[in-house]
Design an enzyme around this catalytic site. Structure first.
Site, PDB file in Angstrom:
ATOM      1  N   GLN C 126       0.821  -1.204   0.000  1.00 52.73           N
ATOM      2  CA  GLN C 126       0.000   0.000   0.000  1.00 52.73           C
ATOM      3  C   GLN C 126       0.859   1.261   0.000  1.00 52.73           C
ATOM      4  O   GLN C 126       1.800   1.366   0.795  1.00 52.73           O
ATOM      5  CB  GLN C 126      -0.873  -0.014   1.260  1.00 52.73           C
ATOM      6  CG  GLN C 126      -1.868   1.123   1.348  1.00 52.73           C
ATOM      7  CD  GLN C 126      -2.513   1.195   2.730  1.00 52.73           C
ATOM      8  OE1 GLN C 126      -1.877   0.926   3.736  1.00 52.73           O
ATOM      9  NE2 GLN C 126      -3.777   1.571   2.769  1.00 52.73           N
ATOM     10  N   GLY C 127       0.541   2.198  -0.856  1.00 52.09           N
ATOM     11  CA  GLY C 127       1.262   3.473  -0.887  1.00 52.09           C
ATOM     12  C   GLY C 127       0.334   4.631  -0.577  1.00 52.09           C
ATOM     13  O   GLY C 127      -0.161   5.302  -1.479  1.00 52.09           O
ATOM     14  N   TYR C 128       0.045   4.819   0.676  1.00 50.78           N
ATOM     15  CA  TYR C 128      -0.847   5.906   1.100  1.00 50.78           C
ATOM     16  C   TYR C 128      -0.035   7.013   1.773  1.00 50.78           C
ATOM     17  O   TYR C 128       0.097   8.103   1.257  1.00 50.78           O
ATOM     18  CB  TYR C 128      -1.889   5.383   2.102  1.00 50.78           C
ATOM     19  CG  TYR C 128      -3.153   4.814   1.508  1.00 50.78           C
ATOM     20  CD1 TYR C 128      -3.203   4.322   0.207  1.00 50.78           C
ATOM     21  CD2 TYR C 128      -4.327   4.745   2.259  1.00 50.78           C
ATOM     22  CE1 TYR C 128      -4.367   3.781  -0.317  1.00 50.78           C
ATOM     23  CE2 TYR C 128      -5.500   4.214   1.743  1.00 50.78           C
ATOM     24  CZ  TYR C 128      -5.519   3.736   0.457  1.00 50.78           C
ATOM     25  OH  TYR C 128      -6.667   3.203  -0.052  1.00 50.78           O
ATOM     26  N   SER C 129       0.500   6.711   2.980  1.00 49.66           N
ATOM     27  CA  SER C 129       1.164   7.742   3.793  1.00 49.66           C
ATOM     28  C   SER C 129       2.403   8.293   3.110  1.00 49.66           C
ATOM     29  O   SER C 129       3.046   7.625   2.302  1.00 49.66           O
ATOM     30  CB  SER C 129       1.602   7.156   5.138  1.00 49.66           C
ATOM     31  OG  SER C 129       0.507   6.759   5.880  1.00 49.66           O
ATOM     32  N   GLU C 244     -14.918  -1.207   6.078  1.00 48.10           N
ATOM     33  CA  GLU C 244     -14.011  -2.188   6.654  1.00 48.10           C
ATOM     34  C   GLU C 244     -14.523  -2.576   8.042  1.00 48.10           C
ATOM     35  O   GLU C 244     -14.243  -1.917   9.027  1.00 48.10           O
ATOM     36  CB  GLU C 244     -12.620  -1.553   6.767  1.00 48.10           C
ATOM     37  CG  GLU C 244     -11.500  -2.543   6.851  1.00 48.10           C
ATOM     38  CD  GLU C 244     -10.146  -1.837   6.879  1.00 48.10           C
ATOM     39  OE1 GLU C 244     -10.122  -0.595   6.887  1.00 48.10           O
ATOM     40  OE2 GLU C 244      -9.137  -2.545   6.929  1.00 48.10           O
ATOM     41  N   SER C 383      -5.128   6.666  12.555  1.00 48.52           N
ATOM     42  CA  SER C 383      -4.840   6.575  13.992  1.00 48.52           C
ATOM     43  C   SER C 383      -6.139   6.656  14.801  1.00 48.52           C
ATOM     44  O   SER C 383      -7.165   7.119  14.302  1.00 48.52           O
ATOM     45  CB  SER C 383      -3.918   7.710  14.421  1.00 48.52           C
ATOM     46  OG  SER C 383      -4.628   8.933  14.407  1.00 48.52           O
ATOM     47  N   ASN C 384      -6.080   6.224  16.034  1.00 49.48           N
ATOM     48  CA  ASN C 384      -7.295   6.261  16.857  1.00 49.48           C
ATOM     49  C   ASN C 384      -7.785   7.693  17.074  1.00 49.48           C
ATOM     50  O   ASN C 384      -8.985   7.910  17.284  1.00 49.48           O
ATOM     51  CB  ASN C 384      -7.052   5.538  18.185  1.00 49.48           C
ATOM     52  CG  ASN C 384      -7.000   4.028  17.992  1.00 49.48           C
ATOM     53  OD1 ASN C 384      -6.976   3.544  16.851  1.00 49.48           O
ATOM     54  ND2 ASN C 384      -6.994   3.283  19.081  1.00 49.48           N
ATOM     55  N   GLU C 385      -6.880   8.641  16.985  1.00 50.20           N
ATOM     56  CA  GLU C 385      -7.302  10.038  17.086  1.00 50.20           C
ATOM     57  C   GLU C 385      -8.146  10.412  15.855  1.00 50.20           C
ATOM     58  O   GLU C 385      -9.182  11.074  15.987  1.00 50.20           O
ATOM     59  CB  GLU C 385      -6.075  10.963  17.170  1.00 50.20           C
ATOM     60  CG  GLU C 385      -5.326  10.871  18.499  1.00 50.20           C
ATOM     61  CD  GLU C 385      -4.522   9.589  18.665  1.00 50.20           C
ATOM     62  OE1 GLU C 385      -4.088   9.020  17.650  1.00 50.20           O
ATOM     63  OE2 GLU C 385      -4.345   9.137  19.812  1.00 50.20           O
TER      64      GLU C 385
END
Lengths: 398, 364, 398, 364
Positions: C126-129, C244, C383-385
């Site tokens: 995966q290339g997201y971040s 998801e 992230s959970n945030e």
């Protein structure tokens, strides 16, 4: 570095204990320990006793008639007063207004108002919050318009603690609305007997009545009652907040609650054995005791820094957060210790002549109400959320 | 596996919701809570007529429900209305014991709201132990007499009778006895509870009593009754939390400070999120407990303790957090939240608190 | 309402168990249970086994070659795979790219890429971040400029999990920078063998190497590799996030960790007695077990709602937060259970022929590293945030 | 009462800080941590020459410090540098035992960095009990021989000797023995620790040994040594937290997402505030423990347990929270934070974890 009390401090502590032993009536102490609302009479009586001894102004500078105690001595005094169950010194005049008058008031104001708050002439209350301005205090709308040698005040204040007993109120009022909100606020003293003022009680969730709404309709206040300069009131209010380090952590109160809870844990039974032997309870209690030991030292460190001239930093906010949550945690654990007894709301057991049954141990008869009432301590005086904003602003400098 | 409520239960919930909306104003509830009886007999009677008590019993004993999900449905809705009336304390729980011991006439009257029977199992109010009474029952001829003290007996004042647990000299286990409210030697001292309502200290001195079930063999029955009472409490707490959630969301959307509604402040957003997901977990715990109410007792008790622990921990946190998020207004008598919060916290003090149930679960 | 598994579900569970018993090699299971990094070979082997049985695509719709299991059956499958110690199915192709291709890809793309991710031809990553775009994913800068029938990609991706084993990467790239950041993003498939791509390992704090940086310099990708429409990539990425729900709570993994921890608590000693008898430990363990029971039902409730057509709501975010924190809490408590043994970092005990001493029980030899490694699960995948931002946005509607 | 450090201690702290800044790069530390010895002997030697070990001992035994505040000063600074070298494990703690049992020559060599003596008290690595060894020592003539297994003996590899605890047939209590590293029947199995450094499993089979102090009377000495070791650990943890705090504040000020630095996001602000005030509380706990190190053993142990509990709870929370606040970068080997966090968490696994010390405190 040395945390041990000096011999002089220990002798001082002994002096305070002896004073409390001889002067504090048992029935007052009993009510304070049971977290009952303290009556006007009890407070006035205790103020008078302290005033006679010269200790009512224990945290005032010597130049204004304080006793010149070190921060450690002040801490010891607060701790012993709490342990003995002395009524809390009413903070509004002696601890909140007084420092502002000393720093920013005129000589006339100081000479007029300071003695009167000591001798019981004036009972002060606070007019800061408004229905639309809680955490966002600077958005306050109550207006004061200058007309000749008077300000005319219109608006509404709320959360005025013990206003029902007061004859004087200090207020933040808006004197300019064509500027940044903070820049148009003034600090003014108002006689509650002035026409146009109405004080209405607010009942709190525990059924108690200690806070009030105050309505101002064309209330005329002499300009001589303005403290400092017009439109500088926000600075004075902030000054107070940053300099409030004595007592803000409530170490004495929490220490008294710890002692009470330890005694309780020996007599309450869980699974047929003393609650103190219940591992989960013991762990909860140990956690709070450790947290309190840490806080005591944190508090003393801050006081020490203060007395050595450290500038205002985030310390007051930290003490407020830790202290308020710890006090609440003691009330919470005390409630847990009561088991089913916590359901009982039986303040009648304190009434003279009561001879019915007691559900909970007597000094716990008001405990659940007190637990709910004490939810306020993380809300008032700048909520803990506001305190966290202050801390980050100071530390991150953003 | 199916997560949808049945049509019947959906209708039951709607009906209770409508009753609360139309006929159960909070002001009246608060007034009733500080009255001598501690509740409103008319409201109780109406609820019985609407079938709310019948829904808690199975058909064999004259009800039309009685499963875990029936109980959960009724009490979740009652929680949403902060209903004070003692459907749990003096109907569901005692009624179950009476039904299991063949007192069907009395159960019928309970279902119709004509009688209430209180339940006195606890003797030490600091404790959550309903398995070791010191109250003593003695038999002379075919008559029983009971002596002892029962504490924190909820809504016993005005009840028609009380069931108490006791030891007997002739059997090792616990026995249950039915005692008329007017019986000789019974003295009650009612007191107020902090969440509104009342309870009694009850002293029995050679009070005539009727044995329920088999002497010395009552513990499994008490245990099963406790499971029902606890499930009902958990469901009630869930209803309270749903309302607290709504109030908090509403407040976040409307209260302005610093030029924005509170819900725009990220620190509060994250705390609200945390509260919401905890409430979802509490809801799952209640569903699990309702599902396992019919299971073998070990399994049932694990699910019940898991639920009571979850409700206790999450409920207290939700109550405290919601008040904090509201600020001053949450502290006032005039605003509804405080009353919901008080009841929610006090639920942790009935039938075992979070620590008690956590250790019950751990040791099971 | 009925939470009990039907007889059919129970029979299904039995079928899965039997399959795992007969097909999953013990040495792979042992490594998975010990939280060792799963090797390329183990993953490819297990994919092949599942593919042969037709279960690799267990959560695909039947129309695309899925098996048509109910959400409950999918849940059972995941639970039993975790309990048996099966390697996790690599999510990047089968669970992340595949749903996007099914919903937004062309028929050609579907027919080309879907079979290849099943038969092991392609290993997707995966290339997201990007280094400057972590939580703020939409600020990504890697650019794709159309030149004839190719896009030319320049930029840098990071946190590419198991990129070192991959031959294909799906990326979010910027195809328009003159608009709101979200509106200029496209979703594109890139062959890692294309000239101009460099994959560099990132070592993580536990010493492991499972993530990578990927550098793109003038990388030419055929326009046929664009998924859906240009500049709609953000929509596709969000679609994935909201849909998801299967497996996102990691109930199966946490269940396996619970079982392992319970076994451990019987053999570890504290104060000379089994750790399971230590009240504070027992309380911690019970808390986690209850939380897991609750989560299992929360998860099934969400799946049930999903299968009955409930629209995307905050549920995925809730499952992600609770599930990730619970998994971390199991690792945390396992670490605590090890006592001093937790200090040992001895993955060598798993090497063939190792016959030295063991400090911790064998399946715990990598546990502290795993604890630190698993701090990632509350950071990655949004992230959970970020998840809390999503929840509040949906619920408060602000 | 006085909260200012003495001039001497301030100078000592500055000196250690400069040594770390100039001569203790983190890269070298990380490399040394995975070497065979698990630390850097040159760095150890330099620190001894700078007097860091001498500061841990009082003048009577050849040092120039040795009080609780001396120990806290040294280890807080070492923590700030993530210093790996075993000044706690093979100097402070064992050296205190040797000094108290009259082994002054050996203490002198320890202070000079010429010798290191490891300490083997634990036999069950899951446990934190240093009061019940099963290792057995037998006397024949004037010679002692020890047999048993010691686990997780930190930095024993390369040490010159090891002190072990044992039972003896002739006395009920615990005794301590000094064993040369090269002694017959001693087998060591070194292994790596996850925070860098190493430890050994040690097997003793009729290994010749020298009795330290009085047979059977060693427990109070072990207890006092444990207090020193624990204080040093707590102070080290405080130093680690100070650095983690700085890194986190710096990251909050500089890392941009969504067009602002992270420190502008209120949810993160409040979490950082919470972290900061917890660290202040941890600092107070360390001060309390340092102050009470000389107190009677009950009081001393209460302060030590309070500190170790506080450090354990707050340390783990700070480590996890700092990583979370950093996001991905906090997970990487290249960024310093992770290494500090690993050591901070592992401190909870030495000399009793937070639960262990909480219950020690509760039961005292």
């Amino acid at each position: 570095m040395d945390l041990n009390f000096t011999e002089a401090d220990q002798a001082f502590r002994q002096e305070v204990i002896e004073f409390l032993n001889s002067e504090l009536p048992a029935d007052i102490s009993r009510r304070v320990h049971a977290d009952l609302p303290v009556s006007k009479e009890d407070t006035e009586f205790w103020h008078a006793v302290l005033h006679k001894r010269g200790w009512l102004t224990y945290n005032w500078p010597k130049s204004f008639g304080g006793v010149g105690w070190s921060p450690v001595q002040q801490f010891i005094f607060e701790e012993e007063c709490a342990a003995a169950g002395a009524p809390r010194i009413l903070p509004f005049g002696l601890k909140m207004l007084a420092p502002v008058l000393m720093a920013f008031g005129s000589k006339e104001q100081q000479e007029h108002w300071l003695p009167r708050m000591c001798d019981g002439t004036d009972w002060w209350c606070q007019g800061y919050s408004e229905p639309g301005s809680g955490s966002d205090l600077a958005s306050l709308k109550t207006s004061a318009v200058k007309q000749g040698d008077h300000y005319v005040i219109n608006g509404q204040k709320t959360w005025t603690t013990l206003g029902q007993y007061a004859n004087m109120i200090f207020c933040l009022v808006r004197t300019d609305s064509d500027c940044k909100p903070q820049a148009g606020i003034s600090f003014i003293l108002v006689d509650l007997a002035t026409p146009g003022i109405e004080m209405r009680p607010i009942r709190t969730l525990d059924g108690g009545q200690e806070v009030n709404e105050v309505f101002f309709t064309d209330v005329r206040v002499p300009v001589t009652n303005l403290v400092g300069e017009e439109n500088k009131g926000w600075t004075y209010a902030k000054y107070l907040l940053a300099h409030e380090r004595n007592g803000i952590a409530n170490v004495g109160i929490s220490g008294q609650k710890l002692a009470r809870l330890k005694r309780l844990s020996l007599t309450q039974k869980r699974g047929g054995k003393p609650l103190a032997d219940d591992p989960l309870f013991a762990a909860r209690l140990a956690r709070l005791e450790i947290e309190l030991r840490n806080l005591e030292t944190t508090n003393l460190r801050v006081l020490d820094g203060f007395s050595k001239g450290a500038g205002p930093g985030p310390e007051s906010s930290m003490l407020k957060i830790i202290g308020s949550e710890l006090e609440q945690n003691f009330d919470d654990l005390t409630r847990r210790a009561l088991g089913r007894q916590a359901q009982a709301h039986t303040p009648e057991v304190f009434e003279p002549g009561y001879n019915g049954p007691q559900v909970a141990p007597q000094d716990m008869a008001n405990q659940s109400a007190a637990y709910f009432n004490k939810r306020k301590v993380s809300i008032y005086g700048g909520s803990n959320e506001i305190q966290k904003n202050i801390i980050t602003k100071m530390i991150l400098g953003l | 596996m199916d997560f949808q409520p049945t049509e019947e239960r959906r209708m039951l919930a709607d009906m209770i919701g409508k009753f609360i909306q139309n006929d159960y104003p909070l002001n009246a509830r608060l007034a009733a809570g500080t009255s001598a009886l501690g509740y409103c007999p008319e409201a109780y009677s109406t609820m019985a007529q609407l079938g709310l008590i019948g829904a808690l019993f199975d058909e064999e004993v004259g009800g039309f429900g009685g499963s875990g999900f029936d109980i959960a449905t009724v009490f979740t809705e009652l929680g949403k209305g902060l209903v004070l009336e003692p459907l749990n304390d003096t109907a569901l729980t005692s009624g179950y014991i009476l039904a299991q011991t063949g007192q069907l006439k009395l159960v019928e009257q309970i279902i119709l709201g004509q009688k209430r029977v209180a339940l006195g199992l606890i003797e030490n109010g600091a404790d959550y132990d309903w398995g070791a009474p010191e109250t003593l029952a003695r038999q002379s001829g075919d008559k029983w007499h009971v002596s002892g003290v029962k504490t924190c007996v909820k809504f016993a004042h005005g009840a028609d009778a009380i069931i108490v647990s006791a030891q007997t000299p002739s059997a090792p286990g616990i026995s249950l006895f039915l005692i008329e409210a007017s019986a000789a030697g019974l003295v009650e001292h009612p007191f107020q509870t902090v969440d509104g309502g009342n309870a009694c200290e009850i002293t029995l001195h050679k009070t005539p009593a009727q044995l329920l079930g088999v002497e010395g063999a009552a513990y499994p029955l008490i245990d099963a009754a406790a499971a029902r009472a606890t499930l009902a409490l958990c469901a009630e707490a869930l209803g309270l939390m749903e309302r607290i959630k709504d109030m908090t969301i509403d407040y976040m959307r409307t209260r302005k400070q610093f030029g924005s509604v509170l819900g725009k402040f990220q620190a509060l957003q994250h705390r609200v999120s945390q509260m919401l997901l905890e409430i979802e977990q509490a809801k799952s715990a209640v569903i699990n407990a309702a599902n396992d109410l019919q299971a073998p007792s070990d399994e049932r008790n694990r699910a019940i303790s898991a639920a009571k622990y979850s409700i206790g921990r999450i409920g207290c946190a939700v109550a405290e957090e919601a008040i904090q998020l509201h600020g001053g207004i949450g502290m006032t008598w005039e605003y509804d939240l405080g009353h919901f919060a008080k009841r929610l916290v006090m639920i942790d003090h009935e039938w075992g608190d979070q620590d008690d149930h956590l250790m019950r679960f751990a040791q099971s």
